[in-house]
Motif scaffolding. Structure first.
Motif, PDB file in Angstrom:
ATOM      1  N   ALA A  96       0.831  -1.205   0.000  1.00 40.32           N
ATOM      2  CA  ALA A  96       0.000   0.000   0.000  1.00 40.32           C
ATOM      3  C   ALA A  96       0.867   1.257   0.000  1.00 40.32           C
ATOM      4  N   ASN A  97       2.003   1.188   0.679  1.00 40.18           N
ATOM      5  CA  ASN A  97       2.942   2.303   0.728  1.00 40.18           C
ATOM      6  C   ASN A  97       2.252   3.614   1.121  1.00 40.18           C
ATOM      7  N   ALA A  98       1.445   3.545   2.173  1.00 40.48           N
ATOM      8  CA  ALA A  98       0.742   4.721   2.698  1.00 40.48           C
ATOM      9  C   ALA A  98       1.261   4.983   4.112  1.00 40.48           C
ATOM     10  N   SER A  99       1.793   6.175   4.344  1.00 37.13           N
ATOM     11  CA  SER A  99       2.455   6.454   5.617  1.00 37.13           C
ATOM     12  C   SER A  99       1.528   6.297   6.825  1.00 37.13           C
ATOM     13  N   LEU A 100       0.276   6.724   6.726  1.00 30.19           N
ATOM     14  CA  LEU A 100      -0.625   6.564   7.872  1.00 30.19           C
ATOM     15  C   LEU A 100      -0.965   5.093   8.115  1.00 30.19           C
ATOM     16  N   LEU A 101      -1.061   4.307   7.056  1.00 24.32           N
ATOM     17  CA  LEU A 101      -1.304   2.870   7.209  1.00 24.32           C
ATOM     18  C   LEU A 101      -0.105   2.228   7.903  1.00 24.32           C
ATOM     19  N   THR A 102       1.089   2.668   7.537  1.00 23.15           N
ATOM     20  CA  THR A 102       2.298   2.172   8.197  1.00 23.15           C
ATOM     21  C   THR A 102       2.290   2.542   9.674  1.00 23.15           C
ATOM     22  N   GLN A 103       1.860   3.758   9.994  1.00 20.16           N
ATOM     23  CA  GLN A 103       1.779   4.170  11.398  1.00 20.16           C
ATOM     24  C   GLN A 103       0.809   3.282  12.177  1.00 20.16           C
ATOM     25  N   VAL A 104      -0.313   2.950  11.584  1.00 20.35           N
ATOM     26  CA  VAL A 104      -1.283   2.077  12.253  1.00 20.35           C
ATOM     27  C   VAL A 104      -0.659   0.706  12.477  1.00 20.35           C
ATOM     28  N   TYR A 105       0.045   0.200  11.478  1.00 22.34           N
ATOM     29  CA  TYR A 105       0.734  -1.092  11.600  1.00 22.34           C
ATOM     30  C   TYR A 105       1.727  -1.057  12.758  1.00 22.34           C
ATOM     31  N   LEU A 106       2.464   0.057  12.885  1.00 17.67           N
ATOM     32  CA  LEU A 106       3.484   0.179  13.929  1.00 17.67           C
ATOM     33  C   LEU A 106       2.908   0.352  15.335  1.00 17.67           C
ATOM     34  N   GLU A 107       1.608   0.546  15.435  1.00 17.34           N
ATOM     35  CA  GLU A 107       0.989   0.599  16.764  1.00 17.34           C
ATOM     36  C   GLU A 107       1.002  -0.778  17.423  1.00 17.34           C
ATOM     37  N   THR A 108       1.073  -1.841  16.613  1.00 13.49           N
ATOM     38  CA  THR A 108       1.049  -3.201  17.152  1.00 13.49           C
ATOM     39  C   THR A 108       2.253  -4.034  16.709  1.00 13.49           C
ATOM     40  N   HIS A 109       3.171  -3.431  15.957  1.00  9.95           N
ATOM     41  CA  HIS A 109       4.354  -4.141  15.485  1.00  9.95           C
ATOM     42  C   HIS A 109       5.582  -3.272  15.720  1.00  9.95           C
ATOM     43  N   THR A 110       6.728  -3.924  15.809  1.00  7.99           N
ATOM     44  CA  THR A 110       7.981  -3.196  16.028  1.00  7.99           C
ATOM     45  C   THR A 110       8.591  -2.740  14.701  1.00  7.99           C
ATOM     46  N   LEU A 111       9.563  -1.830  14.812  1.00  2.00           N
ATOM     47  CA  LEU A 111      10.299  -1.398  13.623  1.00  2.00           C
ATOM     48  C   LEU A 111      11.035  -2.575  12.993  1.00  2.00           C
ATOM     49  N   ARG A 112      11.524  -3.479  13.815  1.00  2.00           N
ATOM     50  CA  ARG A 112      12.218  -4.671  13.307  1.00  2.00           C
ATOM     51  C   ARG A 112      11.262  -5.552  12.504  1.00  2.00           C
ATOM     52  N   GLU A 113      10.039  -5.729  13.005  1.00  2.00           N
ATOM     53  CA  GLU A 113       9.045  -6.524  12.264  1.00  2.00           C
ATOM     54  C   GLU A 113       8.695  -5.850  10.946  1.00  2.00           C
ATOM     55  N   ALA A 114       8.573  -4.527  10.970  1.00  3.72           N
ATOM     56  CA  ALA A 114       8.277  -3.790   9.744  1.00  3.72           C
ATOM     57  C   ALA A 114       9.410  -3.960   8.738  1.00  3.72           C
ATOM     58  N   ALA A 115      10.648  -3.862   9.215  1.00  2.73           N
ATOM     59  CA  ALA A 115      11.800  -4.027   8.329  1.00  2.73           C
ATOM     60  C   ALA A 115      11.837  -5.433   7.741  1.00  2.73           C
ATOM     61  N   ALA A 116      11.493  -6.440   8.538  1.00  2.00           N
ATOM     62  CA  ALA A 116      11.478  -7.819   8.054  1.00  2.00           C
ATOM     63  C   ALA A 116      10.453  -8.015   6.938  1.00  2.00           C
ATOM     64  N   GLN A 117       9.391  -7.211   6.955  1.00  2.00           N
ATOM     65  CA  GLN A 117       8.360  -7.292   5.917  1.00  2.00           C
ATOM     66  C   GLN A 117       8.671  -6.379   4.734  1.00  2.00           C
ATOM     67  N   GLY A 118       9.764  -5.631   4.825  1.00  2.00           N
ATOM     68  CA  GLY A 118      10.142  -4.724   3.740  1.00  2.00           C
ATOM     69  C   GLY A 118       9.340  -3.440   3.725  1.00  2.00           C
ATOM     70  N   ILE A 119       8.746  -3.099   4.870  1.00  2.00           N
ATOM     71  CA  ILE A 119       7.938  -1.881   4.974  1.00  2.00           C
ATOM     72  C   ILE A 119       8.857  -0.690   5.169  1.00  2.00           C
ATOM     73  N   ASP A 120       8.736   0.300   4.292  1.00  2.00           N
ATOM     74  CA  ASP A 120       9.502   1.528   4.435  1.00  2.00           C
ATOM     75  C   ASP A 120       8.845   2.385   5.503  1.00  2.00           C
ATOM     76  N   VAL A 121       9.609   2.693   6.538  1.00  2.00           N
ATOM     77  CA  VAL A 121       9.091   3.507   7.631  1.00  2.00           C
ATOM     78  C   VAL A 121       9.567   4.938   7.434  1.00  2.00           C
ATOM     79  N   PRO A 122       8.623   5.878   7.296  1.00  2.00           N
ATOM     80  CA  PRO A 122       9.022   7.281   7.147  1.00  2.00           C
ATOM     81  C   PRO A 122       9.868   7.723   8.340  1.00  2.00           C
ATOM     82  N   VAL A 123      10.841   8.583   8.098  1.00  2.00           N
ATOM     83  CA  VAL A 123      11.763   9.035   9.142  1.00  2.00           C
ATOM     84  C   VAL A 123      11.008   9.638  10.315  1.00  2.00           C
ATOM     85  N   GLN A 124       9.980  10.446  10.054  1.00  2.00           N
ATOM     86  CA  GLN A 124       9.243  11.080  11.146  1.00  2.00           C
ATOM     87  C   GLN A 124       8.511  10.044  11.992  1.00  2.00           C
ATOM     88  N   VAL A 125       8.129   8.906  11.416  1.00  2.00           N
ATOM     89  CA  VAL A 125       7.460   7.848  12.180  1.00  2.00           C
ATOM     90  C   VAL A 125       8.486   7.102  13.012  1.00  2.00           C
TER      91      VAL A 125
END
Length: 128
Positions: A96-125
């Motif tokens: 989806a590559n939507a920054s707010l969707l990524t933020q919602v995902y990060l409410e229940t997942h870690t940055l490491r889990e996001a990185a493992a899924q290849g999710i680009d985390v915006p710097v401000q997030v």
């Protein structure tokens, strides 16, 4: 029984997302079965927190369905439905590559889990 990595794509620009999970079943000869579940983003603004949260909820439900029963009676459940679910959900968020969707995902997942899924985390997030 083998599990192929679930594949999920989200196309918010087209108002839909496809959630797919491929499973192999069979005793002697493996038979590939692909389960897809369409998730609509119609009526949602993914640039707004409420829209992103609603879409995330829809993606979670779809990932759960394709990684368990797939809305089919004759489909065997993945040997590791939780891993399938996490992979499917992470792939959908990444696609989806939507920054707010990524933020919602990060409410229940870690940055490491996001990185493992290849999710680009915006710097401000990531800084939060």
């Amino acid at each position: 029984m083998y599990l192929k990595t679930p594949v999920m794509t989200a196309w918010p620009i087209f108002g839909a997302a496809m959630v797919a999970c491929a499973l192999f079943a069979g005793n002697v000869v493996a038979k590939e079965v692909t389960v897809a579940y369409q998730v609509s983003a119609k009526g949602l603004d993914l640039r707004q927190p409420a829209g992103a949260k609603e879409f995330y909820g829809r993606l979670k439900k779809a990932a759960r369905i394709v990684c368990t029963h797939g809305n089919r009676v004759d489909l065997q459940v993945s040997p590791d439905p939780e891993a399938c679910y996490e992979n499917a959900l992470g792939e959908a968020v990444r696609s989806a590559n939507a920054s707010l969707l990524t933020q919602v995902y990060l409410e229940t997942h870690t940055l490491r889990e996001a990185a493992a899924q290849g999710i680009d985390v915006p710097v401000q997030v990531a800084a939060k």
